[in-house]
Write a protein that holds these residues in place. Structure first.
Motif, PDB file in Angstrom:
ATOM      1  N   ALA A  64       0.821  -1.237  -0.150  1.00  0.00           N
ATOM      2  CA  ALA A  64      -0.014   0.120  -0.043  1.00  0.00           C
ATOM      3  C   ALA A  64       0.883   1.438   0.122  1.00  0.00           C
ATOM      4  N   ALA A  65       1.892   1.221   0.797  1.00  0.00           N
ATOM      5  CA  ALA A  65       2.752   2.617   0.895  1.00  0.00           C
ATOM      6  C   ALA A  65       3.534   2.605  -0.477  1.00  0.00           C
ATOM      7  N   ARG A  66       3.882   1.449  -1.026  1.00  0.00           N
ATOM      8  CA  ARG A  66       4.540   1.667  -2.368  1.00  0.00           C
ATOM      9  C   ARG A  66       3.680   2.372  -3.603  1.00  0.00           C
ATOM     10  N   ARG A  67       2.322   1.708  -3.504  1.00  0.00           N
ATOM     11  CA  ARG A  67       1.485   2.295  -4.407  1.00  0.00           C
ATOM     12  C   ARG A  67       1.259   3.968  -4.056  1.00  0.00           C
ATOM     13  N   ARG A  68       1.172   4.184  -2.865  1.00  0.00           N
ATOM     14  CA  ARG A  68       0.994   5.640  -2.748  1.00  0.00           C
ATOM     15  C   ARG A  68       2.249   6.359  -3.416  1.00  0.00           C
ATOM     16  N   TYR A 107      14.626  11.307 -10.878  1.00  0.00           N
ATOM     17  CA  TYR A 107      13.345  10.683 -10.745  1.00  0.00           C
ATOM     18  C   TYR A 107      13.398   9.163 -11.062  1.00  0.00           C
ATOM     19  N   ASP A 108      14.132   8.783 -12.229  1.00  0.00           N
ATOM     20  CA  ASP A 108      14.095   7.490 -12.565  1.00  0.00           C
ATOM     21  C   ASP A 108      14.963   6.482 -11.509  1.00  0.00           C
ATOM     22  N   SER A 109      15.863   7.053 -10.810  1.00  0.00           N
ATOM     23  CA  SER A 109      16.448   6.520  -9.681  1.00  0.00           C
ATOM     24  C   SER A 109      15.600   6.214  -8.724  1.00  0.00           C
ATOM     25  N   PHE A 110      14.246   6.447  -8.402  1.00  0.00           N
ATOM     26  CA  PHE A 110      13.356   6.114  -7.543  1.00  0.00           C
ATOM     27  C   PHE A 110      12.434   4.807  -8.093  1.00  0.00           C
ATOM     28  N   LEU A 111      12.741   4.458  -9.244  1.00  0.00           N
ATOM     29  CA  LEU A 111      11.895   3.363  -9.766  1.00  0.00           C
ATOM     30  C   LEU A 111      12.395   2.116  -9.233  1.00  0.00           C
ATOM     31  N   PRO A 112      13.453   1.615  -8.907  1.00  0.00           N
ATOM     32  CA  PRO A 112      13.602   0.406  -8.291  1.00  0.00           C
ATOM     33  C   PRO A 112      13.483   0.474  -6.564  1.00  0.00           C
ATOM     34  N   GLN A 113      13.377   1.781  -6.289  1.00  0.00           N
ATOM     35  CA  GLN A 113      13.134   1.802  -4.837  1.00  0.00           C
ATOM     36  C   GLN A 113      11.584   1.698  -4.402  1.00  0.00           C
ATOM     37  N   ILE A 114      10.472   2.137  -5.546  1.00  0.00           N
ATOM     38  CA  ILE A 114       9.262   2.132  -5.102  1.00  0.00           C
ATOM     39  C   ILE A 114       8.418   1.125  -5.938  1.00  0.00           C
ATOM     40  N   SER A 115       9.083   0.028  -6.418  1.00  0.00           N
ATOM     41  CA  SER A 115       8.495  -1.003  -7.026  1.00  0.00           C
ATOM     42  C   SER A 115       9.503  -2.461  -6.936  1.00  0.00           C
ATOM     43  N   SER A 116       8.847  -3.353  -6.903  1.00  0.00           N
ATOM     44  CA  SER A 116       9.295  -4.614  -6.871  1.00  0.00           C
ATOM     45  C   SER A 116       9.895  -5.155  -8.194  1.00  0.00           C
TER      46      SER A 116
END
Length: 477
Positions: free
Chosen positions: A15-19, A173-182
């Motif tokens: 839920a936190a990741r989806r937010r 911005y792109d560097s957040f991708l591996p941190q917010i998604s499995s």
């Protein structure tokens, strides 16, 4: 001095990741307006006449300004040595000014983006850096409203600053991708972000084109309408950046130097380790080279599509603008469609399939008849289907083959390969035009980039590359 308490653990629940993901998508929505409205459509055709106005005032003061600008090429041809503007002591033809500032912007990014990536990973303050770069870029874009008369240098400086801030923010911005998604979510999240970016950029561009084409009915000159359009891109960028800044969260990083100066020094050292450490990840490097090659083809085709339409097909500007709008909105659905295909057939197979389609589409450029707008629209429609998906799924794949904690550094290398390799495609087009004087042949020459990129990607053992980077291999890759 007692040691500080360790930071509280972040909530990494689904839920936190989806937010965070929903907030992350909005930055694509926010920044795409700058690319579509300013870079793709309005700035180039606007700033060249501004530079011509300056050259007229300097070299042809006796000729009325409007008359001089309209007949500038003839005046310059008839007066050798005249018809230039000054750029830091160099005489530059006004027609070359936009190309010059674009080249400067790219070169500065090549030097600067690795530092941004290393600093973001080193300090862990990604949210603050994203906001800082976004608002510097947005303010510079809004400042383009004040570019009028002979203020070509103001326009050039603002564009370079805005473009540098834009590229820097994309790295973070792109560097957040591996941190917010499995690993299992990566394709879908990357594709949704890219799709929403096309939708946001297309929506503002549509509104701006209405303003520009109906400027007289709004009581505006064409120049004032363009200035409002460019300012609106910055305002849009600044407004919607608020959403990701409220949703995204920084992750803890290992202890590092705390002062700004020592952090920059530490970032340089970390960058050096990243570049030398690429030898430990040869398959990551192979993927990066593959992406460099086929993405160069993608960018060159898009960058030369307007010239292809006007020079080879003899189509009016209204047709080109309509095609640009159509691509923005169709690419939204294309990115989502390719994400669905990736779930069914695997991400690598889907990207390889898209490269086959790119090859076919570009080859069809030989057969599109002159003056046939419908055939051009069909070609643009096909490009839009594969455009967003090719880039979004490539970003997803790259995020899987880089080590955790160094995402921004590696994404800066991806951005550099995106920006820095563009000259290869441009050089290929230039050589083809020089040898054949045919834009059809020039566009078709891009086939080699898609074929070579296909071969290199096919040779990349992605499961092995993902494991070597310490990441989990998705069920379908």
């Amino acid at each position: 001095m007692p040691p500080s308490a360790p930071p509280a653990a972040l909530d990494e629940s689904p839920a936190a990741r989806r937010r965070e993901q929903r907030g992350w998508y909005f930055y694509d929505w926010a920044n795409s307006a700058f690319y579509t409205t300013v870079i793709s459509v309005f700035l180039g055709p606007y700033i060249i006449p501004v530079a011509k106005t300056a050259a007229c005032a300097k070299d042809f003061p006796s000729v009325p300004s409007a008359t001089c600008v309209d007949g500038f090429d003839d005046l310059a041809a008839a007066n050798p040595g005249l018809g230039y503007v000054d750029v830091l002591g160099a005489d530059i033809r006004p027609a070359a000014f936009f190309g010059l500032i674009t080249t400067v912007a790219v070169l500065v990014q090549i030097l600067w983006l690795p530092i941004v990536g290393a600093l973001a990973d080193h300090t862990g303050r990604k949210r603050e850096m994203l906001g800082g770069f976004a608002y510097v870029g947005a303010l510079a874009a809004m400042g383009l409203f004040f570019v009028e008369g002979d203020r070509y240098m103001l326009g050039g400086v603002l564009f370079v600053v805005a473009n540098l801030a834009y590229g820097s923010s994309i790295v973070v911005y792109d560097s957040f991708l591996p941190q917010i998604s499995s690993e299992q979510e990566r394709d879908a999240v990357s594709s949704r972000g890219w799709a929403i970016g096309y939708l946001g950029g297309g929506l503002l561009l549509a509104l701006n084109l209405v303003l520009f084409t109906k400027s007289e009915s709004f009581g505006l000159t064409d120049g004032m309408a363009v200035r409002i359009c460019m300012m609106s891109a910055g305002l849009w960028w600044a407004t919607f950046t608020i959403v990701p800044l409220l949703r995204l969260r920084n992750r803890p990083v290992p202890a590092h130097e705390t002062s700004a100066l020592s952090s920059v020094g530490g970032s340089f050292r970390q960058l050096g380790r990243t570049l030398s450490g690429l030898r430990k990840y040869p398959l990551t490097l192979l993927f990066l080279v593959a992406y460099l090659v086929y993405n160069d083809g993608v960018q060159t085709v898009i960058g030369n599509s307007a010239a292809f339409a006007s020079e080879a097909l003899k189509l009016e500007q209204e047709v080109q603008i309509t095609a640009i709008l159509m691509v923005q909105f169709v690419a939204f659905f294309g990115a989502l469609l390719m994400a669905r295909l990736a779930r069914s057939f695997g991400t690598k197979r889907t990207v390889l399939g898209s490269l086959v389609l790119w090859t076919v589409i570009v080859a069809m450029g030989l057969f599109v008849a002159e003056g046939q707008a419908l055939q051009f629209f069909l070609m643009a429609f096909a490009i839009a289907i594969v455009l967003g998906g090719t880039q979004a799924l490539s970003r997803s794949l790259f995020s899987l083959v880089i080590p955790k904690g160094r995402e921004a550094e590696y994404f800066s290398l991806l951005q550099i390969s995106d920006k820095g390799s563009a000259f290869i495609g441009a050089l290929t087009v230039t050589i083809a035009l020089q040898l054949t004087n045919s834009y059809r042949i020039a566009i078709v020459s891009m086939v080699i980039f898609f074929v070579v990129g296909f071969v290199l990607l096919a040779l990349t053992n992605l499961p092995k590359a993902i494991k070597a980077a310490g990441n989990e291999v998705p069920a379908r890759i």
